[in-house]
Design an enzyme around this catalytic site. Sequence first.
Site, short mmCIF file in Angstrom:
data_model
loop_
_atom_site.label_atom_id
_atom_site.label_comp_id
_atom_site.label_asym_id
_atom_site.label_seq_id
_atom_site.Cartn_x
_atom_site.Cartn_y
_atom_site.Cartn_z
N ASP A 101 0.85 -1.18 0.00
CA ASP A 101 0.00 0.00 0.00
C ASP A 101 0.89 1.23 0.00
O ASP A 101 1.84 1.32 0.79
CB ASP A 101 -0.88 0.01 1.25
CG ASP A 101 -2.34 0.24 0.95
OD1 ASP A 101 -2.64 1.31 0.37
OD2 ASP A 101 -3.18 -0.62 1.27
N ASP A 208 -2.98 4.72 -2.40
CA ASP A 208 -4.06 5.26 -1.57
C ASP A 208 -4.44 6.67 -2.02
O ASP A 208 -3.57 7.47 -2.37
CB ASP A 208 -3.58 5.28 -0.11
CG ASP A 208 -4.65 5.63 0.88
OD1 ASP A 208 -5.64 4.90 0.96
OD2 ASP A 208 -4.49 6.64 1.59
N GLU A 266 -6.48 4.13 -5.91
CA GLU A 266 -7.79 4.36 -5.29
C GLU A 266 -8.27 5.72 -5.78
O GLU A 266 -7.71 6.75 -5.42
CB GLU A 266 -7.63 4.35 -3.77
CG GLU A 266 -8.95 4.60 -3.03
CD GLU A 266 -8.77 4.83 -1.55
OE1 GLU A 266 -9.70 4.49 -0.80
OE2 GLU A 266 -7.71 5.35 -1.12
N HIS A 341 -10.77 -3.63 2.54
CA HIS A 341 -10.63 -3.36 3.97
C HIS A 341 -11.51 -2.21 4.46
O HIS A 341 -11.61 -1.99 5.66
CB HIS A 341 -9.17 -3.03 4.28
CG HIS A 341 -8.71 -1.79 3.58
ND1 HIS A 341 -8.53 -1.74 2.21
CD2 HIS A 341 -8.41 -0.55 4.03
CE1 HIS A 341 -8.14 -0.53 1.87
NE2 HIS A 341 -8.06 0.21 2.95
N ASP A 342 -12.13 -1.49 3.54
CA ASP A 342 -12.95 -0.32 3.91
C ASP A 342 -14.45 -0.57 3.74
O ASP A 342 -15.23 0.37 3.83
CB ASP A 342 -12.58 0.88 3.02
CG ASP A 342 -11.30 1.57 3.47
OD1 ASP A 342 -10.94 1.44 4.67
OD2 ASP A 342 -10.66 2.23 2.64
#
Length: 575
Positions: A101, A208, A266, A341-342
């Site tokens: 990440d 991210d 993202e 994960h969100d």
Amino acid sequence: MTVTERVWWKDGTVYQIYPASYKDSTGDGLGDIPGIISKIDYIKDLGVDIVWLSPMYESPQYDMGYDISNYEAVHAPYGTVADVEALISDCHSRGIRLILDLVINHTSDQHAWFKESRTSKMNAKRDWYIWRPARYGAEGRRMPPNNWRSFFSGSAWQWDEETQEYYLHLFAEQQPDLNWENPVTRKAIYDSAIEFWLKKGVDGFRVDTVNMYSKPPGLPDAPISDPGVFEQPASMLFCNGPRMHEFLREMNQLVLNKYDTMTVGELPHTPDTAHVLRYIGSNDRQLDMVFQFDIVDLGQGKTNKYQFEGYALSDLKAVVEKWQSFIAGTDAWTTAFCENHDQGRSVSRYASDLPQWRERSAKMLALMMCAMTGTLFVYQGQEIGMINAPKDWSIEDYKDIESINYYNSAVARSGNDPAVRDHVMKSIQILGRDHARLPMQWDATAYSGFTTNKNGAWMRTHDEYKSINVASQLNKSDSVLNFWKKMLSLRKEYKDLFIHGSFKGFDMTNEKTFVFAKAFGKDKAIVVCNFTAEEQKFERPGVNGKFELLISNVEGVDGTESVLKGYEGRVYLVN
């Protein structure tokens, strides 16, 4: 690169691991890198090609590692840099790539760069972050520089008493935004966050908040969309700023192009397909692909995600069609995912997590996702059909800063109105980020085999771990886990059709079933999914050729049936 050029990150399936919740090897209740290494053969056996490791960097953990205090070190409870090097080696020896990440919109307020930046207005690193003087309202009241709202509720500005200025934080106050306008800062980011790990052998990054680095000149106020409060949603201003594409080109030219990498960005708040294509065209390399969040955003409130409004199946179908089709005839590439994960768990979000339907729902979603064009992303636990936390858990059982902050602010704004409290809680029960972060369910022993800690895991284990776990599914031929393995194998076997094929939806206003075709050259497939618990009539779409059943998620189906059972999915090859 041409439209049809095949590269490893197009044909690969990615498996996302959340380090805190995957496997604890030390008995401290927290997952770690050696724990992940102990499960490498399980991951290989699943049939995935790439592992995406969520942040494992040194961090105070205000936002579960997305607040990084040192890019070149590992969060001590997770392990060491040497452990990550061992993970890279163990992945590579099994033919698996590893991506990390990349969190470079902001750092932790404990990062050495920010600590130095806040010592003085004259410090050399002051301009590495975004500092502004206060503005003053009526009666000389001190106010933030603008009305932007943080993603985690409240103002996006934090007052610093020491230097008498505000700093910008689009996320938590412990996550100050870096100033990408400063070329010295950018060079430091490239060296410390990117090249440090590429030299160690990582194969790329999930990037991210990739469209937030370039802020608009003057940092203007956002329009009022939530009357009654000062802070307003401002993503239309700070996403896709004027220098975004320039920054990403530079990142590739100076660092990424030296290595054989993949990048997946993202890309929130970017609904315009033409703009998305500007980020991912291979002839102007910025990103290899991006995540479009429309599918996981379904039903979210307009001013805050935790004001769940519900959605129709036709909404989901329209989203899938849009992002499956938008790369047609271009040199761009797309992604397929419905968990990370969100997000809440896909079985609970899009199908049914009731005991009688849970397994079939999980298999139907696996069937649908494995037939999608683009690089497929699978999140840990998705392969065994993990579901959202039970509805009787209270807000005290949740850990996530986003959910808790919104719950507290919404309840306070309403004067503790029970109706508001209940609606926010119901929204969190569907959308909360914690659902994906519950400990991985390995077996039916204490704390789901995730930890040997007698006090349990860092977060409450799901109540259903005894009935939903890896051990119970490994040797059960019709388990969700083995269905995923079968689907991932078929996806590879028919990769032209499923990974690279074109998409066409049928009967898109139907609120019960989802039927679509995949085509590549003369090859065709029809995918059929019943999104209800009731039997639904199935009429074959007008596609020329002989229908041959490739797979169904219901035992004993031969494909000739004109009725779909509850949550049944089928894939036909059309010859």
